[in-house]
Each structure stands twice: as C-alpha cells, then as structure tokens.
Design a protein around this motif. Structure first.
Motif, PDB file in Angstrom:
ATOM      1  N   PHE A 161       0.877  -1.155  -0.107  1.00 37.30           N
ATOM      2  CA  PHE A 161      -0.152  -0.008   0.146  1.00 37.30           C
ATOM      3  C   PHE A 161       0.802   1.291  -0.094  1.00 37.30           C
ATOM      4  O   PHE A 161       0.730   2.203  -0.587  1.00 37.30           O
ATOM      5  N   GLU A 162       1.898   1.178   0.832  1.00 33.59           N
ATOM      6  CA  GLU A 162       2.830   2.449   1.220  1.00 33.59           C
ATOM      7  C   GLU A 162       3.621   2.619  -0.194  1.00 33.59           C
ATOM      8  O   GLU A 162       3.641   3.756  -0.601  1.00 33.59           O
ATOM      9  N   TYR A 163       4.193   1.678  -0.609  1.00 39.99           N
ATOM     10  CA  TYR A 163       4.941   1.692  -1.639  1.00 39.99           C
ATOM     11  C   TYR A 163       4.209   2.404  -2.937  1.00 39.99           C
ATOM     12  O   TYR A 163       4.723   3.119  -3.630  1.00 39.99           O
ATOM     13  N   CYS A 164       3.139   1.727  -3.192  1.00 37.34           N
ATOM     14  CA  CYS A 164       2.309   1.916  -4.437  1.00 37.34           C
ATOM     15  C   CYS A 164       1.779   3.420  -4.334  1.00 37.34           C
ATOM     16  O   CYS A 164       1.541   4.027  -5.757  1.00 37.34           O
ATOM     17  N   ALA A 165       1.372   3.712  -3.171  1.00 38.20           N
ATOM     18  CA  ALA A 165       0.778   5.323  -3.103  1.00 38.20           C
ATOM     19  C   ALA A 165       1.875   6.118  -3.817  1.00 38.20           C
ATOM     20  O   ALA A 165       1.510   6.997  -4.094  1.00 38.20           O
ATOM     21  N   LYS A 166       3.187   6.028  -3.520  1.00 38.58           N
ATOM     22  CA  LYS A 166       4.187   6.998  -3.988  1.00 38.58           C
ATOM     23  C   LYS A 166       4.803   6.512  -5.188  1.00 38.58           C
ATOM     24  O   LYS A 166       4.701   7.624  -6.207  1.00 38.58           O
ATOM     25  N   GLU A 167       4.760   5.259  -5.646  1.00 38.27           N
ATOM     26  CA  GLU A 167       5.552   4.735  -6.901  1.00 38.27           C
ATOM     27  C   GLU A 167       4.659   4.235  -7.998  1.00 38.27           C
ATOM     28  O   GLU A 167       5.102   4.273  -9.047  1.00 38.27           O
ATOM     29  N   VAL A 168       3.446   3.687  -7.471  1.00 36.69           N
ATOM     30  CA  VAL A 168       2.562   2.965  -8.694  1.00 36.69           C
ATOM     31  C   VAL A 168       1.223   3.355  -8.540  1.00 36.69           C
ATOM     32  O   VAL A 168       0.484   2.885  -7.968  1.00 36.69           O
ATOM     33  N   PRO A 169       1.062   4.814  -8.574  1.00 36.48           N
ATOM     34  CA  PRO A 169      -0.333   5.477  -8.191  1.00 36.48           C
ATOM     35  C   PRO A 169      -1.423   4.891  -9.072  1.00 36.48           C
ATOM     36  O   PRO A 169      -2.651   4.935  -8.390  1.00 36.48           O
ATOM     37  N   LYS A 170      -1.388   4.227 -10.141  1.00 40.69           N
ATOM     38  CA  LYS A 170      -2.362   3.780 -10.901  1.00 40.69           C
ATOM     39  C   LYS A 170      -2.875   2.435 -10.498  1.00 40.69           C
ATOM     40  O   LYS A 170      -3.826   1.763 -11.176  1.00 40.69           O
ATOM     41  N   TRP A 171      -2.264   1.699  -9.638  1.00 41.66           N
ATOM     42  CA  TRP A 171      -2.277   0.396  -9.471  1.00 41.66           C
ATOM     43  C   TRP A 171      -3.335  -0.074  -8.194  1.00 41.66           C
ATOM     44  O   TRP A 171      -3.163   0.722  -7.313  1.00 41.66           O
ATOM     45  N   ASN A 172      -4.139  -0.959  -8.548  1.00 46.43           N
ATOM     46  CA  ASN A 172      -4.998  -1.555  -7.385  1.00 46.43           C
ATOM     47  C   ASN A 172      -4.224  -2.444  -6.507  1.00 46.43           C
ATOM     48  O   ASN A 172      -3.794  -3.595  -7.025  1.00 46.43           O
ATOM     49  N   THR A 173      -4.080  -1.970  -5.407  1.00 45.27           N
ATOM     50  CA  THR A 173      -3.208  -2.639  -4.414  1.00 45.27           C
ATOM     51  C   THR A 173      -3.588  -4.006  -3.777  1.00 45.27           C
ATOM     52  O   THR A 173      -2.919  -4.824  -3.346  1.00 45.27           O
ATOM     53  N   ILE A 174      -4.837  -4.219  -3.905  1.00 45.44           N
ATOM     54  CA  ILE A 174      -5.480  -5.335  -3.497  1.00 45.44           C
ATOM     55  C   ILE A 174      -6.728  -5.193  -4.282  1.00 45.44           C
ATOM     56  O   ILE A 174      -7.442  -4.600  -4.523  1.00 45.44           O
ATOM     57  N   SER A 175      -7.350  -6.795  -4.199  1.00 44.46           N
ATOM     58  CA  SER A 175      -8.553  -7.149  -4.491  1.00 44.46           C
ATOM     59  C   SER A 175      -9.123  -8.028  -3.300  1.00 44.46           C
ATOM     60  O   SER A 175      -8.913  -9.121  -3.483  1.00 44.46           O
ATOM     61  N   ILE A 176      -9.970  -7.420  -2.681  1.00 45.38           N
ATOM     62  CA  ILE A 176     -10.405  -8.036  -1.623  1.00 45.38           C
ATOM     63  C   ILE A 176     -11.670  -8.823  -2.115  1.00 45.38           C
ATOM     64  O   ILE A 176     -12.770  -8.286  -2.513  1.00 45.38           O
ATOM     65  N   SER A 177     -11.317 -10.247  -1.934  1.00 44.98           N
ATOM     66  CA  SER A 177     -12.067 -11.103  -2.655  1.00 44.98           C
ATOM     67  C   SER A 177     -13.144 -11.775  -1.830  1.00 44.98           C
ATOM     68  O   SER A 177     -12.735 -12.711  -0.897  1.00 44.98           O
ATOM     69  N   GLY A 178     -14.459 -11.963  -2.371  1.00 47.61           N
ATOM     70  CA  GLY A 178     -15.380 -12.461  -1.802  1.00 47.61           C
ATOM     71  C   GLY A 178     -15.486 -13.751  -2.619  1.00 47.61           C
ATOM     72  O   GLY A 178     -16.281 -14.749  -2.276  1.00 47.61           O
ATOM     73  N   TYR A 179     -15.133 -13.860  -4.010  1.00 48.53           N
ATOM     74  CA  TYR A 179     -15.524 -14.783  -4.999  1.00 48.53           C
ATOM     75  C   TYR A 179     -14.769 -16.113  -4.336  1.00 48.53           C
ATOM     76  O   TYR A 179     -15.926 -17.165  -4.391  1.00 48.53           O
ATOM     77  N   HIS A 180     -13.917 -16.238  -3.637  1.00 43.90           N
ATOM     78  CA  HIS A 180     -13.405 -17.866  -3.239  1.00 43.90           C
ATOM     79  C   HIS A 180     -14.127 -18.049  -2.001  1.00 43.90           C
ATOM     80  O   HIS A 180     -14.436 -19.266  -1.604  1.00 43.90           O
ATOM     81  N   ILE A 181     -14.560 -17.034  -1.121  1.00 40.96           N
ATOM     82  CA  ILE A 181     -15.430 -17.181  -0.100  1.00 40.96           C
ATOM     83  C   ILE A 181     -16.711 -17.984  -0.447  1.00 40.96           C
ATOM     84  O   ILE A 181     -17.140 -18.827   0.350  1.00 40.96           O
ATOM     85  N   ARG A 182     -17.363 -17.383  -1.499  1.00 40.99           N
ATOM     86  CA  ARG A 182     -18.499 -17.923  -2.018  1.00 40.99           C
ATOM     87  C   ARG A 182     -18.328 -19.307  -2.526  1.00 40.99           C
ATOM     88  O   ARG A 182     -19.151 -20.285  -2.363  1.00 40.99           O
ATOM     89  N   GLU A 183     -17.185 -19.366  -3.320  1.00 37.92           N
ATOM     90  CA  GLU A 183     -17.005 -20.836  -3.993  1.00 37.92           C
ATOM     91  C   GLU A 183     -16.734 -21.916  -2.985  1.00 37.92           C
ATOM     92  O   GLU A 183     -17.032 -23.020  -3.159  1.00 37.92           O
ATOM     93  N   ALA A 184     -16.354 -21.584  -1.644  1.00 37.20           N
ATOM     94  CA  ALA A 184     -16.159 -22.526  -0.572  1.00 37.20           C
ATOM     95  C   ALA A 184     -17.257 -23.087  -0.152  1.00 37.20           C
ATOM     96  O   ALA A 184     -17.539 -24.054   0.784  1.00 37.20           O
ATOM     97  N   GLY A 185     -18.473 -22.247  -0.324  1.00 34.76           N
ATOM     98  CA  GLY A 185     -19.894 -22.698   0.000  1.00 34.76           C
ATOM     99  C   GLY A 185     -20.708 -21.646   0.817  1.00 34.76           C
ATOM    100  O   GLY A 185     -21.738 -21.680   1.190  1.00 34.76           O
ATOM    101  N   ALA A 186     -20.051 -20.541   1.080  1.00 34.97           N
ATOM    102  CA  ALA A 186     -20.781 -19.257   1.708  1.00 34.97           C
ATOM    103  C   ALA A 186     -22.079 -18.766   1.091  1.00 34.97           C
ATOM    104  O   ALA A 186     -22.041 -19.038  -0.219  1.00 34.97           O
ATOM    105  N   SER A 187     -22.964 -18.265   1.742  1.00 33.80           N
ATOM    106  CA  SER A 187     -24.227 -17.885   0.883  1.00 33.80           C
ATOM    107  C   SER A 187     -23.746 -16.379   0.528  1.00 33.80           C
ATOM    108  O   SER A 187     -22.622 -15.702   0.620  1.00 33.80           O
ATOM    109  N   ALA A 188     -24.566 -15.703  -0.324  1.00 31.38           N
ATOM    110  CA  ALA A 188     -24.200 -14.410  -0.582  1.00 31.38           C
ATOM    111  C   ALA A 188     -24.331 -13.347   0.306  1.00 31.38           C
ATOM    112  O   ALA A 188     -23.321 -12.525   0.449  1.00 31.38           O
ATOM    113  N   THR A 189     -24.826 -13.578   1.410  1.00 38.45           N
ATOM    114  CA  THR A 189     -24.681 -12.357   2.667  1.00 38.45           C
ATOM    115  C   THR A 189     -23.493 -12.850   3.351  1.00 38.45           C
ATOM    116  O   THR A 189     -22.819 -11.882   3.551  1.00 38.45           O
ATOM    117  N   GLN A 190     -22.945 -14.026   3.506  1.00 32.05           N
ATOM    118  CA  GLN A 190     -21.718 -14.403   4.203  1.00 32.05           C
ATOM    119  C   GLN A 190     -20.766 -13.901   3.092  1.00 32.05           C
ATOM    120  O   GLN A 190     -19.688 -13.232   3.721  1.00 32.05           O
TER     121      GLN A 190
END
Lengths: 593, 129
Positions: free
Chosen positions: A259-288
């Motif tokens: 986060f810190e490095y990219c804020a300065k050096e790679v400003p157009k980069w999405n530094t994380i993709s907080i993922s529910g996809y795999h949580i859902r694939e593991a069997g979670a409901s939409a709400t979970q």
C-alpha cells in the motif's frame, strides 16, 4: 423577477401530475426530499391482507405451491410478493442516491456502461510463459479489454518449479513463473502502458508486482504509468482459497508495505482485490460473502492505519472481487448492498473524506462451482444468467467461465464462447443501456436492505471477536462457510435443490473430448531454465540482495524496493520466498471439520 | 461384520487449496458412521501414507482439483506398498478427466469419483468393498 419557464408549462405538454386522491384522503405527491412515505399506507396494508386471504388463500387450498418455503442461499425466506410495504419509507438520497454519488448504491460512476462497458477480462494462464503469452494475444485479438494472469500453484505458494512440493503442479492451474526471465516472455509484445493487468497472486504478491514493474521498465514504461491489480488478499486465503505462506502478522505487513510503496511509486495500481469470490466458491451464502469480504476489507484498512498511513492516501486503490452466481436477483441485491455498506463503513468508521475512498469498485467472475461436468453445454446458459447478474449489479470488470471448466482448463474454443457471452450481453441485450436497471423493484430494494442488515450483524459479531484475523484463527469464519456448504450439498443430494443435468433431466453421455492438457515437459523445461539463469546471473549481487531482504524482514523497512532490486538481478521467486519463510515462519491452517 | 468402525483418512495431496469437496465428504462419511480423519491442505504423499498407517485406517480418500492427480495419487499407493501397508485401500476424487481414470486404476487407485458424484455413492462403494 422573471418567472422561470418550466417544461410542464410548455404548450402541448402534460400538466404536472395532480396529488393522488385515494380512499378519500388527499395524499401529496412526493416532495423534493424524495422520502417515499406516501406509498405505505394503512390502506395498502389492508389491501395486501385482503389479497392474501381472498385470492391467494383459496387457490393454495386447491393448488399448493411448488415448495413450502422458497429460500435464498442465505436461508432467508423469499416472500410470495414484494410490495411497497417491504421497502418501507425510502429516504432516496440517503439510501440510494445517484450513480457516482454517496452511498453509491446505484453505481460508482455517473454514466456507468453508457460511457464504456465493463472491462472484459478472462482469467487465463497455463503451461509456460510462451504458451500463456500466445493465449493472451489471442484473447486481446478477440476483443478482450484487459489481462488477467493465472499463476500455477507453486508460483502462488512461493516455490520454484524445481522444489519437491512443486511435483505434478508446474503449469497446471496457471502459468509457471520462476524468475523475471519468465515474466519477460509472458508479456512479450504486450504494451504495458496500454493494457491493464490483473494478477491473481497473494502471499508472494510483492515479488510478482516487482517483476511486473521490472518488465514494464524494460519496455520503457515507468511504474507511474502501469495500471492493473494484484489480488494481495491473504485473509481469504486462510479462509477459503489455501495459497497462504506466512502467518497473519507478517502477511499483513507485506500488504501494508505494498500500500505504502504503491501510493508513491505505482499510483494507478489497485494494491489489493479484496475477494469474496473464493469465500462464495467454498460454499458461503451471498450474505456471508458480503459480510466476510467487507470484514476482511476493514482488517486491511485498520492494519494500514495502524502503521501510520492516512486513509485517503491508500483507500482509493482498494478494489474488490465478487462472485456472480445463479440467483439473479439475490446477486444484484448483493452487489448493491456491498457498495452501500462499504461507502458507509469508509465514511463513518474510518472517516475517509475523498469520494474515491468510499467507492467499492469490483471485479466479478461467474461461479466456477456452478459449472457441471454433466451436459457441459448447459454451463453456457448458467454463465449468461450470471453475467446478467454482474452487469445489472454494476461490475467494473468481468470474467466469464468456460463450459468445460468442471473438467479441465478451458480450450481456446470454449474461452471464446465465454467471452462472446459477455459481448452479447453488452452489445445485444440492452441491459447496459441504463444504470442500475433493477432499482426500485420492491424485491430488489427489500433484499438489498436485508443483505445489508444481516451482513452488518456478522461484521459486528466479528468486531466483538476481536476482528477478522482473530475470527479466522478461531476457525469461526471457516465453520460458518462449511455449515452453508454442507447444507447446500445435502439439498442437492436430496434433490430439494435441482441442478439441471446432475440430479434431474440427466442423460447418458459420452465423456467430453479434446480437453486441454498441460504436458509434463513444462516442468522439465522450467527446471532447465532455472539452472541456466542461476549459472548466468551475478550470484554475488543476488546473495547480497537476498541478505538485504532478510534484514528488512527482521526490521521495519519497506520490503518492496529491495525485492524489486532482487528480481531485476534474476533472483528467483522461490529464493526470495525462502528467505521470507525463514524470517516469518509458515502458517499452519486450523483444520475445522 | 466386525464391530470395529471403518476408519478413513481424507487427504489433500499437493498444493491444491480446493477443500470444499474433501470437507463435505469427510463430514458425510462421519455422519454415515465412519471414523474420519481429515489431514488439511498441502500434504506430501509421504505424509499421507504415514498418517494412514499411524491412524490405522482401512481407506484413504484423496482429493485433488489442480490437475496434479496423475503424479500424486499413484505415489501414495506406491509409498503404502513400500511400507508394507498395501492393505490400505485408496480412492480419489476431484476434477479428473475420464481419460486419466484407467491409468489411475492401473496404478492401484480403487475408484475415482468425479464432479457430481454423491456422498451416497461413496458410502455405498466403501460399504461394499
């Protein structure tokens, strides 16, 4: 003062709608506050009750419904009918607002797909870098608008292809990357100032991002020009996906270093993709899925704040990744609820000020776990429904699964059909021509509210447990997901839940032919390549860099710059991760059954 | 029939992280009255074989969705044999193309369950073998 000429006063145009007269009471038309009070009246409640008892009741006595209860994936019941009563009094600007405005329920951009379609981004990669490069060029030629790199499991877990743990896995679920030399081939002839690239890489995200920066530099593209995403979401690896390396604390540090490095050096980069996809694939409901993903997001923001970063310096580069599943309306409500919740969390909990810090931008992928090995052509139809969910839910980018994915990695032909599915929805269906087209549906609004409420209850519970890291270490999240997964599978096996072609409408069929196979020769070639690089490179410089990584790991210096130096000297991914393994230790999962 | 409960080890060989199926089968077998031990992720064939012997199981169920089954499944059988534990029977499941099944069976895997297989089919298979 000159009277303002309004449209309604123009000749030949309709007069403004008169106040509605109902049940002898004069009801005012909605006022500028746009609070939708007038819709829910005692009279309406009475009418609904009458409809239930006079129309529905007698019919049910004669013809019962298909099921006693209709349920969403969360187990929440679906009503027979949704009316204004289920939505209640809507404070329009507060709950829904306008696209591009807080709370972003209706979308994060003012014009959404009328401006430009979502990015069509097929997750791809297999075998070696040259083979994958060929697939990327094919996809770009077919009209794909962004790249999405799938790495093989050894790469994702920080092992070189010659490590004993890599046996059998090299090049299988993605491309094998051992050193910068592989990355150079992977992006050969692909201009990194033009294409945005998403990389599904988590525990060793710093290393792969460093390699990407290095390749871009070799193309003459500076790190401030490149755009793309690294997944970099370790919490969901512990929860659902399994490609963790280090324990939570040093893993969170690697993430906040990025986060810190990219804020300065790679400003157009999405530094994380907080993922529910795999949580859902593991069997979670939409709400979970929403609850646990946003709880992960909260943990990352808090970790970054704890290291002294300012929320508005990094929050706009956080991005999300959600599953697009079969229940069309539940999914659309889920995406809308997630956007509104995140905006509120960022504003109210973290006091973020910049609008871009409040926006939940997300990638979506159709649900791999809904792909069936039986009658694989049916998967094209499932993917179409899921595509509609993602698009009507306002996704920023989308991967559509290929019909053969329950059997193997997709062939070029089946990937093309998957991409065409997106293109047909985009260009032919018309669903992208107005923003958030399902808004105002009583059902959608009621479910959006319900998902927000239930997911918030989960988040409060996780807060009380001491946050997401604690909740994961305790196994709470995993066991919640497993409960849902178990219930789902029992419903399928009891045929309570129909899966077409699997437990109903089955046929005798021949096994699918022409599946994609990754040759064992890939592993041998990778190992040969590693040996050549190690013989050719400046080994003294590499050793010195690895030692500096060790020292940085022991201390507090940001690891990114020194990792970048090491990859440029052709230190391998496995060598860098080995040093970090020695310093940080390795995570052991808490097995919950 | 012996009074001793049938013991089964469910294992995840290799680096694959997809454990939804393995955990479901482990729980379904347990609910069906078997004694089930689940290894968790990232097990080497050596570790799986050792655990099988140590836990004194009659069956080992391997789950793999990463495409590494052709390397990893036969290795488990081979090591069990080396350790004179060939009486422990091995079955497998996951994303396994039909073309690979004959080779796996030849290598000593007793049965392969592919996507869509029910827990009942696994339970019935174990009970009748």
């Amino acid at each position: 003062m000159k009277p303002v000429k309004t449209a309604a006063k123009k000749k030949g145009q309709k007069k403004p709608a008169p106040a509605i007269k109902r049940a002898g009471k004069k009801i005012q038309a909605p006022q500028p506050s746009m609070v939708n009070k007038a819709l829910v009246t005692d009279d309406l409640k009475k009418q609904i009750a009458e409809w239930q008892s006079n129309s529905v009741g007698p019919l049910l006595a004669k013809y019962p419904e298909r099921k006693e209860k209709f349920l969403l994936t969360s187990g929440a019941e679906i009503n027979r009918l949704y009316t204004p009563e289920d939505v209640g009094e809507v404070d329009y600007p507060k709950e829904l607002g306008f696209p591009g405005q807080y709370p972003y329920t209706r979308g994060v951009q003012p014009t959404m797909y009328r401006g430009k379609f979502w990015t069509m981004r097929q997750y791809a990669g297999f075998g070696d870098a040259a083979e994958s490069n060929k697939r990327y060029k094919y996809l770009l030629a077919q009209g794909q608008t962004g790249l999405s790199i799938a790495f093989d499991l050894p790469t994702q877990i920080g092992y070189d292809s010659d490590h004993p743990m890599s046996t059998g896995e090299v090049g299988k679920v993605g491309v094998a990357i051992d050193s910068l030399a592989d990355m150079e081939i992977l992006f050969d002839g692909i201009p990194l100032d033009k294409v945005s690239t998403s990389m599904t890489i988590n525990a060793p995200a710093s290393v792969l991002l460093a390699m990407y920066i290095a390749v871009a530099e070799k193309q003459g593209v500076s790190s401030s020009q490149i755009h793309g995403t690294i997944q970099n979401d370790i919490l969901k690896e512990y929860i659902a996906r399994g490609t963790y390396i280090f324990p939570p604390k040093p893993s969170m540090r690697l993430i906040t270093d990025i986060f810190e490095y990219c804020a300065k050096e790679v400003p157009k980069w999405n530094t994380i993709s907080i993922s529910g996809y795999h949580i859902r694939e593991a069997g979670a409901s939409a709400t979970q899925e929403v609850a646990f993903t946003l709880a992960d997001g909260i943990a990352y923001v808090q970790a970054a704040l704890d290291t002294g970063l300012n929320v508005d310096d990094f929050a706009s580069r956080l991005s999300f990744f959600f599953n697009a599943n079969n229940n069309l309306f539940e999914e659309v409500a889920k995406f809308r609820a997630a956007r509104r919740m995140w905006a509120r969390i960022m504003k109210e909990r973290f006091n973020a000020q910049k609008p871009s810090s409040l926006m939940l931008r997300f990638h979506s992928q159709t649900a791999g776990s809904t792909m069936t090995a039986q009658q694989p052509d049916n998967n094209i139809v499932r993917v179409t429904i899921q595509t509609l969910a993602a698009v009507m839910g306002g996704a920023q980018s989308l991967h559509t699964n290929s019909k053969d994915e329950a059997l193997a990695l997709p062939t070029e032909d089946s990937v093309r059909v998957a991409l065409r599915t997106q293109q047909i929805v985009a260009y032919e269906s018309g669903v992208a021509d107005t923003i958030d087209p399902l808004a105002g549906s009583y059902y959608i609004e009621a479910k959006t509210n319900e998902i927000e409420k239930t997911a918030m209850e989960y988040i409060n519970k996780i807060d009380k447990m001491g946050g997401m890291v604690r909740a994961v270490e305790k196994g709470y999240i995993q066991s919640e997901i497993q409960e849902s997964a178990y219930r789902y599978q029992l419903d399928v096996e009891s045929k309570e839940r129909v899966v077409v072609g699997v437990n109903k409408f089955t046929i005798q069929e021949e096994p699918m032919k022409n599946l994609l196979k990754v040759s064992q020769a890939v592993a041998e070639a990778q190992i040969k390549k590693i040996n050549e690089i190690k013989a050719k490179r400046d080994n003294i410089a590499v050793q010195s860099s690895l030692e500096k990584i060790r020292q940085a790991a022991q201390g507090k210096d940001n690891l990114m710059p020194i990792i970048l130096t090491a990859v440029k000297q052709y230190a391998t991914l496995g060598e860098i991760c080995q040093v970090l393994r020695e310093e940080f230790g390795e995570y052991r999962e808490s097995v919950v059954l | 029939m012996s009074n001793k409960k049938t013991r089964i080890l469910i294992a995840k060989p290799g680096l694959d992280g997809h454990d939804r199926g393995a955990k479901f089968i482990a729980r379904a077998l347990r609910d069906a009255g078997f004694e089930v031990i689940y290894t968790g992720l990232r097990q080497t064939p050596e570790a799986i074989a050792s655990a099988a012997i140590q836990e004194d199981v009659q069956w080992v169920g391997l789950s793999c969705l990463s495409g590494a089954h052709n390397s990893l499944f036969p290795k488990v059988v081979e090591i069990l044999k080396q350790k004179q534990a060939e009486d422990i029977k091995v079955f497998g499941g996951g994303v396994i193309p039909s073309d690979d099944i004959p080779g796996l069976k030849e290598a000593g895997i007793k049965e392969i369950f592919t996507p869509g297989a029910t827990s009942k089919s696994v339970i019935d298979y174990i009970n009748s073998n």
